[in-house]
Design a protein around this motif. Structure first.
Motif, mmCIF file in Angstrom:
data_model
loop_
_atom_site.group_PDB
_atom_site.id
_atom_site.type_symbol
_atom_site.label_atom_id
_atom_site.label_comp_id
_atom_site.label_asym_id
_atom_site.label_seq_id
_atom_site.Cartn_x
_atom_site.Cartn_y
_atom_site.Cartn_z
ATOM 1 N N HIS A 229 -7.315 5.476 6.134
ATOM 2 C CA HIS A 229 -6.979 4.511 7.201
ATOM 3 C C HIS A 229 -5.465 4.334 7.253
ATOM 4 O O HIS A 229 -4.765 4.477 6.253
ATOM 5 C CB HIS A 229 -7.676 3.168 6.968
ATOM 6 C CG HIS A 229 -7.163 2.423 5.770
ATOM 7 N ND1 HIS A 229 -6.146 1.489 5.831
ATOM 8 C CD2 HIS A 229 -7.538 2.482 4.458
ATOM 9 C CE1 HIS A 229 -5.911 1.016 4.630
ATOM 10 N NE2 HIS A 229 -6.751 1.597 3.769
ATOM 11 N N ASP A 230 -5.025 4.031 8.460
ATOM 12 C CA ASP A 230 -3.585 3.850 8.653
ATOM 13 C C ASP A 230 -3.148 2.502 8.092
ATOM 14 O O ASP A 230 -3.923 1.536 8.092
ATOM 15 C CB ASP A 230 -3.233 3.952 10.132
ATOM 16 C CG ASP A 230 -3.902 2.866 10.946
ATOM 17 O OD1 ASP A 230 -5.134 2.931 11.114
ATOM 18 O OD2 ASP A 230 -3.183 1.946 11.387
ATOM 19 N N ILE A 231 -1.906 2.431 7.616
ATOM 20 C CA ILE A 231 -1.374 1.167 7.090
ATOM 21 C C ILE A 231 -0.198 0.667 7.915
ATOM 22 O O ILE A 231 0.391 -0.370 7.589
ATOM 23 C CB ILE A 231 -0.955 1.314 5.612
ATOM 24 C CG1 ILE A 231 0.152 2.362 5.468
ATOM 25 C CG2 ILE A 231 -2.150 1.665 4.733
ATOM 26 C CD1 ILE A 231 0.739 2.400 4.060
ATOM 27 N N ILE A 232 0.167 1.409 8.965
ATOM 28 C CA ILE A 232 1.220 0.946 9.870
ATOM 29 C C ILE A 232 0.500 0.452 11.124
ATOM 30 O O ILE A 232 0.261 1.200 12.082
ATOM 31 C CB ILE A 232 2.219 2.071 10.210
ATOM 32 C CG1 ILE A 232 2.788 2.687 8.931
ATOM 33 C CG2 ILE A 232 3.359 1.534 11.074
ATOM 34 C CD1 ILE A 232 3.709 3.877 9.175
ATOM 35 N N PHE B 132 5.958 6.565 3.353
ATOM 36 C CA PHE B 132 5.853 7.322 2.104
ATOM 37 C C PHE B 132 4.536 7.048 1.377
ATOM 38 O O PHE B 132 4.406 7.343 0.192
ATOM 39 C CB PHE B 132 7.038 6.988 1.190
ATOM 40 C CG PHE B 132 8.349 7.494 1.719
ATOM 41 C CD1 PHE B 132 8.778 8.773 1.447
ATOM 42 C CD2 PHE B 132 9.122 6.686 2.538
ATOM 43 C CE1 PHE B 132 9.981 9.245 1.959
ATOM 44 C CE2 PHE B 132 10.329 7.140 3.040
ATOM 45 C CZ PHE B 132 10.757 8.431 2.761
ATOM 46 N N SER B 133 3.587 6.536 2.110
ATOM 47 C CA SER B 133 2.253 6.337 1.548
ATOM 48 C C SER B 133 1.381 7.518 1.941
ATOM 49 O O SER B 133 1.252 7.857 3.121
ATOM 50 C CB SER B 133 1.643 5.026 2.069
ATOM 51 O OG SER B 133 0.311 4.906 1.629
ATOM 52 N N ILE B 134 0.773 8.192 0.955
ATOM 53 C CA ILE B 134 -0.148 9.302 1.210
ATOM 54 C C ILE B 134 -1.353 9.137 0.289
ATOM 55 O O ILE B 134 -1.264 8.496 -0.769
ATOM 56 C CB ILE B 134 0.515 10.676 0.965
ATOM 57 C CG1 ILE B 134 1.080 10.746 -0.467
ATOM 58 C CG2 ILE B 134 1.611 10.932 1.994
ATOM 59 C CD1 ILE B 134 1.645 12.124 -0.816
ATOM 60 N N PRO B 135 -2.490 9.732 0.666
ATOM 61 C CA PRO B 135 -3.703 9.548 -0.163
ATOM 62 C C PRO B 135 -3.606 10.174 -1.550
ATOM 63 O O PRO B 135 -4.093 9.601 -2.530
ATOM 64 C CB PRO B 135 -4.797 10.207 0.676
ATOM 65 C CG PRO B 135 -4.291 10.141 2.080
ATOM 66 C CD PRO B 135 -2.817 10.332 1.963
ATOM 67 N N GLY C 224 1.671 7.604 5.883
ATOM 68 C CA GLY C 224 1.297 6.309 6.470
ATOM 69 C C GLY C 224 -0.189 6.021 6.385
ATOM 70 O O GLY C 224 -0.692 5.143 7.098
ATOM 71 N N PHE C 225 -0.894 6.759 5.495
ATOM 72 C CA PHE C 225 -2.338 6.549 5.326
ATOM 73 C C PHE C 225 -2.668 6.302 3.860
ATOM 74 O O PHE C 225 -1.933 6.720 2.956
ATOM 75 C CB PHE C 225 -3.126 7.769 5.829
ATOM 76 C CG PHE C 225 -3.312 7.797 7.313
ATOM 77 C CD1 PHE C 225 -4.498 7.340 7.876
ATOM 78 C CD2 PHE C 225 -2.297 8.264 8.142
ATOM 79 C CE1 PHE C 225 -4.673 7.369 9.247
ATOM 80 C CE2 PHE C 225 -2.465 8.292 9.510
ATOM 81 C CZ PHE C 225 -3.649 7.844 10.079
ATOM 82 N N GLU C 226 -3.833 5.634 3.655
ATOM 83 C CA GLU C 226 -4.384 5.402 2.325
ATOM 84 C C GLU C 226 -5.859 5.787 2.324
ATOM 85 O O GLU C 226 -6.506 5.776 3.381
ATOM 86 C CB GLU C 226 -4.269 3.923 1.929
ATOM 87 C CG GLU C 226 -2.868 3.441 1.664
ATOM 88 C CD GLU C 226 -2.857 1.970 1.306
ATOM 89 O OE1 GLU C 226 -3.920 1.320 1.434
ATOM 90 O OE2 GLU C 226 -1.793 1.478 0.906
#
Length: 382
Positions: free
Chosen positions: A13-16, A100-103, A126-128
């Motif tokens: 899911h996106d976090i932005i 800079f967020s990636i799974p 931009g995803f987790e």
């Protein structure tokens, strides 16, 4: 386009929130230099699936297949990229940290740019993961991990052979199999950037006269080069009247040289600290210190021409006058005569129409008595 990753949005899911990711990528391309913008792959969404891609000509490997050195280089680049975005995008894109967020590490790819440097491409940025559990900062862990190689901030400094700073000059830089022409600043420096220890680079004059090879060392930041600096100089040879001595041979620094038709010898010389010209003309030695500015390297030496004296005036000849008269006082013209001294003929001559004759005075000695003899017995002398 080359697809790197395809993922169902049911897994991540996106976090932005409230942002269109395609527009975010377009803004990154607008605001960032290419290397930084390329860190974030292209993104498109097709229904509930996201697809991340790059240009076809990019040759990539996954981080998990990289060597320890390559992992370290990737960490350096991601740290540099993260710092750059923080300094330059904080106002324009307040959510920059979330980029800079990636799974997982599976979303990190590496490639080498035209300079041979490791660069990174992130997919699913931009995803987790949607799965429950503690959030993991994948990129932060990579950046904070111990690195097997180190970077040094490398500055190239160039001086001239006379010790002056080579400010604002072009030179050829060869680094990472890439050759380009760059320039020093006012201090003779060129900042090469952060370079990994053991990497090599070279510096060369644009005419190829000077070349230096370097290997980056741990703890060393300044790499110095010295470029030969040549200055022109002019030696004018004049005589004592200030007139040029054309085609005149003399000695400069032990070598025989000759002036041109204008009385000048023009040459150039590699300039070192305290470079001196030693000039010898007609057993006279001169020395001149050369300056960095060729306009100040104009020197004059004097050679006195021999003085040619005019010929002395002829000696003044003094004469005595002999007058021959007959008994009546009439001049005896055209009368040959002799002047005797003790029966020796000292001088002889012939009178003119007035009975006179001139005899050089230096033919007679002072205090001596002389007699005049001529053929007319009725004549006398005085």
């Amino acid at each position: 386009m080359k697809e790197l990753s395809s993922r169902s949005l049911l897994e991540v899911h996106d976090i932005i929130h409230g942002q269109n990711y395609v527009n975010i990528k377009a803004r990154l391309n607008q605001y960032l230099p290419a290397d930084y913008a390329n860190t974030f792959s292209n993104v498109n969404f097709f229904g509930s699936t996201g697809m991340w891609s790059v240009d076809d000509d990019m040759s990539l490997i996954r981080l998990k297949d990289a060597s320890a050195e390559e992992r370290s280089e990737a960490a350096f680049w991601l740290e540099e990229c993260r710092n750059y975005l923080g300094e330059n995008l904080a106002d324009k894109m307040p959510y920059w940290k979330s980029l800079f967020s990636i799974p997982s590490e599976d979303q990190i790819f590496l490639y080498r740019n035209n300079n041979g440097e490791i660069r990174v491409v992130l997919t699913e940025w931009g995803f987790e993961p949607r799965m429950a559990g503690k959030k993991v900062d994948v990129i932060g862990i990579l950046i904070d991990a111990p690195r097997v190689i180190k970077q040094e901030e490398v500055t190239i400094h160039i001086d001239y052979s006379d010790g002056t700073v080579a400010s604002q000059i072009q030179f050829v830089l060869n680094s990472f199999n890439n050759t380009k022409t760059v320039s020093t600043d006012d201090n003779g420096d060129f900042f090469l950037g952060k370079i990994f220890a053991s990497k090599s680079f070279s510096v060369e004059r644009t005419d190829g006269l000077n070349h230096y090879d370097y290997i980056v060392e741990v703890g060393k930041s300044i790499y110095s080069a010295v470029f030969d600096y040549y200055v022109d100089y002019v030696i004018s040879v004049e005589n004592q009247k200030g007139e040029p001595k054309a085609n005149y041979t003399f000695i400069v620094n032990g070598m025989e040289v000759q002036t041109d038709d204008f009385g000048q010898f023009v040459a150039s010389l590699k300039l070192l600290p305290e470079t001196v010209l030693r000039v010898k003309v007609v057993e006279k030695d001169h020395s001149f210190k050369l300056c960095h500015d060729s306009e100040q390297n104009r020197f004059v030496v004097r050679v006195d021409d021999p003085v040619v004296l005019p010929p002395p005036p002829p000696p003044v000849v003094e004469y005595i006058t002999v007058t021959l008269l007959d008994h009546d006082g009439t001049p005896l013209s055209d009368q040959p005569f002799q002047i005797m001294q003790k029966k020796i003929v000292v001088a002889e001559g012939v009178t003119d129409r007035d009975g006179n004759a001139r005899i050089q005075k230096d033919m007679f000695l002072s205090g001596k008595k002389y007699k005049i003899r001529f053929s007319r017995p009725d004549s006398y002398h005085k």
